[in-house]
Design a protein around this motif. Sequence first.
Motif, short mmCIF file in Angstrom:
data_model
loop_
_atom_site.label_atom_id
_atom_site.label_comp_id
_atom_site.label_asym_id
_atom_site.label_seq_id
_atom_site.Cartn_x
_atom_site.Cartn_y
_atom_site.Cartn_z
N MET A 169 0.70 -1.17 -0.18
CA MET A 169 0.15 -0.13 0.05
C MET A 169 0.75 1.36 -0.14
SD MET A 169 -3.23 -0.87 0.28
CE MET A 169 -4.20 0.16 0.89
N LEU A 170 0.52 1.99 -1.07
CA LEU A 170 1.48 3.43 -0.95
C LEU A 170 0.44 4.55 -1.10
CD1 LEU A 170 4.04 2.15 -3.86
CD2 LEU A 170 4.47 2.12 -1.35
N ARG A 171 1.01 5.47 -0.63
CA ARG A 171 0.33 6.86 -0.52
C ARG A 171 0.54 7.52 -1.85
NH1 ARG A 171 -1.26 10.74 3.25
NH2 ARG A 171 0.20 9.37 5.09
N GLY A 172 -0.53 7.81 -2.74
CA GLY A 172 -0.17 8.61 -4.22
C GLY A 172 -1.50 9.01 -4.59
N TYR A 173 -1.25 9.22 -6.12
CA TYR A 173 -2.29 9.50 -7.13
C TYR A 173 -2.56 8.26 -7.69
CZ TYR A 173 -2.43 14.56 -5.50
OH TYR A 173 -2.35 15.72 -5.12
N ASN A 174 -3.69 7.91 -8.41
CA ASN A 174 -3.94 7.12 -9.33
C ASN A 174 -4.45 7.68 -10.85
OD1 ASN A 174 -4.79 4.66 -10.33
ND2 ASN A 174 -5.90 3.92 -8.76
N PRO A 175 -3.70 8.04 -11.76
CA PRO A 175 -3.79 8.37 -13.13
C PRO A 175 -4.66 7.43 -13.67
CG PRO A 175 -1.60 9.09 -12.44
CD PRO A 175 -2.19 8.05 -11.40
N LEU A 176 -5.82 7.74 -14.46
CA LEU A 176 -6.25 6.84 -15.51
C LEU A 176 -6.03 7.49 -17.05
CD1 LEU A 176 -8.17 4.32 -15.77
CD2 LEU A 176 -9.92 5.95 -15.70
N ILE A 177 -5.40 6.59 -17.86
CA ILE A 177 -4.91 6.99 -19.15
C ILE A 177 -5.45 5.88 -19.97
CG2 ILE A 177 -2.98 7.24 -20.52
CD1 ILE A 177 -1.35 7.86 -18.10
N ALA A 178 -5.86 6.61 -21.41
CA ALA A 178 -6.52 6.02 -22.47
C ALA A 178 -5.58 6.45 -23.71
CB ALA A 178 -7.99 6.18 -22.78
N THR A 179 -5.36 5.36 -24.36
CA THR A 179 -4.45 5.53 -25.62
C THR A 179 -5.08 4.92 -26.68
OG1 THR A 179 -3.14 3.46 -25.45
CG2 THR A 179 -2.27 5.20 -24.12
N LEU A 180 -4.42 5.52 -27.99
CA LEU A 180 -5.07 5.20 -29.21
C LEU A 180 -3.70 4.61 -30.02
CD1 LEU A 180 -7.34 8.03 -30.51
CD2 LEU A 180 -8.22 5.95 -29.59
N SER A 181 -3.81 3.51 -30.72
CA SER A 181 -2.64 2.87 -31.77
C SER A 181 -3.41 1.93 -32.80
CB SER A 181 -1.98 2.10 -30.77
OG SER A 181 -2.40 1.15 -30.33
N THR A 182 -2.62 1.81 -33.54
CA THR A 182 -3.03 0.60 -34.83
C THR A 182 -1.89 -0.30 -34.58
OG1 THR A 182 -1.76 1.88 -36.43
CG2 THR A 182 -3.96 2.76 -35.79
N PRO A 183 -1.91 -1.15 -35.54
CA PRO A 183 -1.03 -2.32 -35.75
C PRO A 183 0.29 -1.87 -36.34
CG PRO A 183 -3.16 -3.37 -36.32
CD PRO A 183 -3.35 -1.94 -36.06
N LEU A 184 -0.01 -0.58 -36.82
CA LEU A 184 1.49 0.25 -37.64
C LEU A 184 1.88 1.35 -36.83
CD1 LEU A 184 -0.24 0.07 -41.05
CD2 LEU A 184 1.19 -1.36 -40.10
N THR A 185 1.34 1.71 -35.71
CA THR A 185 1.81 2.82 -35.08
C THR A 185 1.97 2.60 -33.52
OG1 THR A 185 -0.33 3.91 -34.86
CG2 THR A 185 0.89 4.46 -36.71
N ALA A 186 2.87 3.53 -32.85
CA ALA A 186 2.82 3.52 -31.35
C ALA A 186 1.67 4.32 -31.00
CB ALA A 186 4.01 4.02 -30.89
N PRO A 187 1.36 4.01 -29.67
CA PRO A 187 0.23 4.75 -29.00
C PRO A 187 0.44 6.28 -28.71
CG PRO A 187 1.32 3.35 -27.36
CD PRO A 187 1.90 3.00 -28.71
N VAL A 188 -0.79 7.00 -28.80
CA VAL A 188 -0.87 8.26 -28.58
C VAL A 188 -1.92 8.38 -27.32
CG1 VAL A 188 0.13 9.42 -30.46
CG2 VAL A 188 -2.29 9.09 -30.26
N ILE A 189 -1.69 9.36 -26.41
CA ILE A 189 -2.95 9.36 -25.33
C ILE A 189 -3.95 10.21 -25.76
CG2 ILE A 189 -3.05 10.35 -23.12
CD1 ILE A 189 0.16 10.26 -22.75
N ALA A 190 -5.06 9.52 -25.64
CA ALA A 190 -6.27 10.45 -25.92
C ALA A 190 -7.04 11.10 -24.86
CB ALA A 190 -7.23 9.34 -26.88
N ALA A 191 -6.78 10.46 -23.91
CA ALA A 191 -7.55 10.94 -22.65
C ALA A 191 -6.84 10.71 -21.22
CB ALA A 191 -8.88 10.44 -22.44
N THR A 192 -7.03 11.70 -20.20
CA THR A 192 -6.22 11.29 -19.01
C THR A 192 -7.28 11.92 -17.93
OG1 THR A 192 -5.30 13.81 -18.91
CG2 THR A 192 -3.92 11.94 -19.92
N ARG A 193 -7.21 11.29 -16.80
CA ARG A 193 -7.94 11.62 -15.71
C ARG A 193 -7.07 11.26 -14.29
NH1 ARG A 193 -13.85 9.90 -15.91
NH2 ARG A 193 -13.56 11.20 -17.57
N LEU A 194 -6.88 12.35 -13.40
CA LEU A 194 -6.22 12.07 -12.32
C LEU A 194 -7.30 11.74 -11.13
CD1 LEU A 194 -3.33 12.34 -10.81
CD2 LEU A 194 -3.97 14.64 -10.26
#
Length: 462
Positions: A169-194
């Motif tokens: 158990m650690l004290r901190g924040y829990n960011p939520l991240i959603a990414t977009l990618s394709t079989p040909l490309t690396a992921p980019v970040i589409a949404a974040t939430r702290l």
Amino acid sequence: MRLRYDEPVTAVTFDDPNLVSCAGLVPVMRLARAAGLHDAVADRVSLPTGKGVNPAGKIATIVAGMLAGADSIDDLDIARHGGMRSLFSSVYAPSTLGSFLRTFTHGHVRQLQAAARDTLIGLARRAPILAGADTLTFVDIDSMLRRIYGKQKQGTGFGHAKVGGYNVMLRGYNPLIATLSTPLTAPVIAATRLRSGNAGSGRGAASMIAETITTARACGATGEIVVRADSAFYAKTVITACRRRRVRFSVTTRIDAKIRTACDSIADDQWIDIAYPQAVWDEDAGRWISDAQIAETTYTAFAGTRHAVTARLIVRRIRRDDPTQVPGQSELVAAYRYHAVLTDSPFTLVQAEAQHRQHAIIEQVNADLIAGPLAHLPSGRFSANDAWLTCAAIAHNLTRTAGHLAAGAHANARTASIRTRIINVAARLAHRARTVHLHLPEHWPWQAAFENLFTAVRATPA
């Protein structure tokens, strides 16, 4: 490498106003302007009092500092050294930026997140960051616990984390991240939430998935969309959100009694042997795994509720070795460990199972953020840290797009590599006929990549 003793360095003087240490910010910030970052922030973000004046310039300064490697508010001062004022205007001091971030509320953060989505859509129109999205796009969602040591920070809480194979158990924040990618490309970040550190991984995931799907379609994802997630997101709301928006889902299930019964019901002749291209470390077994067996059956999740879903249950099983077994003596009954995935993927069994395992690509995005601007969440205000997280996502997407325009291996390189090779390049400024000429180091190993990026953004109207 050794120091030269025939011509030793005997003095150091910080007195040259025509030097910069991060010349790569010139093409990357030109790209940001072309993608509409400044206009989106100016149109979307409206903060009160004098501290909220010119939000576009202040957000751009924060993003530029993050691109150069800043992971705290004080580090943003990197945007004000040497000849940077000859290259950029509206560069703000860290103290001003800190006061600016502390004026954010939840509503203002949502405004900034909308500007970040607009910027990502603009980047997708100017570079192939989602090449192949007209055929297949993956939406990945995951959370991570960022440890915080200050007890006075707003919104911190104790959350579960695994350190060295142990749950702690650690004290901190829990960011939520959603990414977009394709079989040909690396992921980019589409949404974040702290979120607070004690927030459940799946809290707010359904609404974030809905936002990400909308963003994906605005970025040109006209083909199949598959949402991938681990067992923490195996929930009615998540799968219902996918079905309402007519996208596919691929979610790891928890191995409860019903799932285990479904796994045991699969006949022995239905299992298919697979081999991993690279060995995978199995934390439960404490060893490397290079092969397994997969099969599938039909399963109804959340049976007896209005959210009941009947879909494919893809099962991967791994032989559970008995360390006390006598060498040469076979087992009376083979024991297996199961991993199950509930999915409505239209692909074949082998393809669907391999695609779901590639959900681990989002861990690389988390690692890139932690190695960069998310090394710290620097403010004591929760909303300020949420805004910082959104700026980190913008910086990540700009770095990823710069890598695509630089071409070659940089299209899929880590953001830290792009920062080192392209952004943090020292240059000397020469003023000629009301223009600035950048003199960069001779024999720079990644000169071609820098020139590719610089040429690409110069051809893009600002």
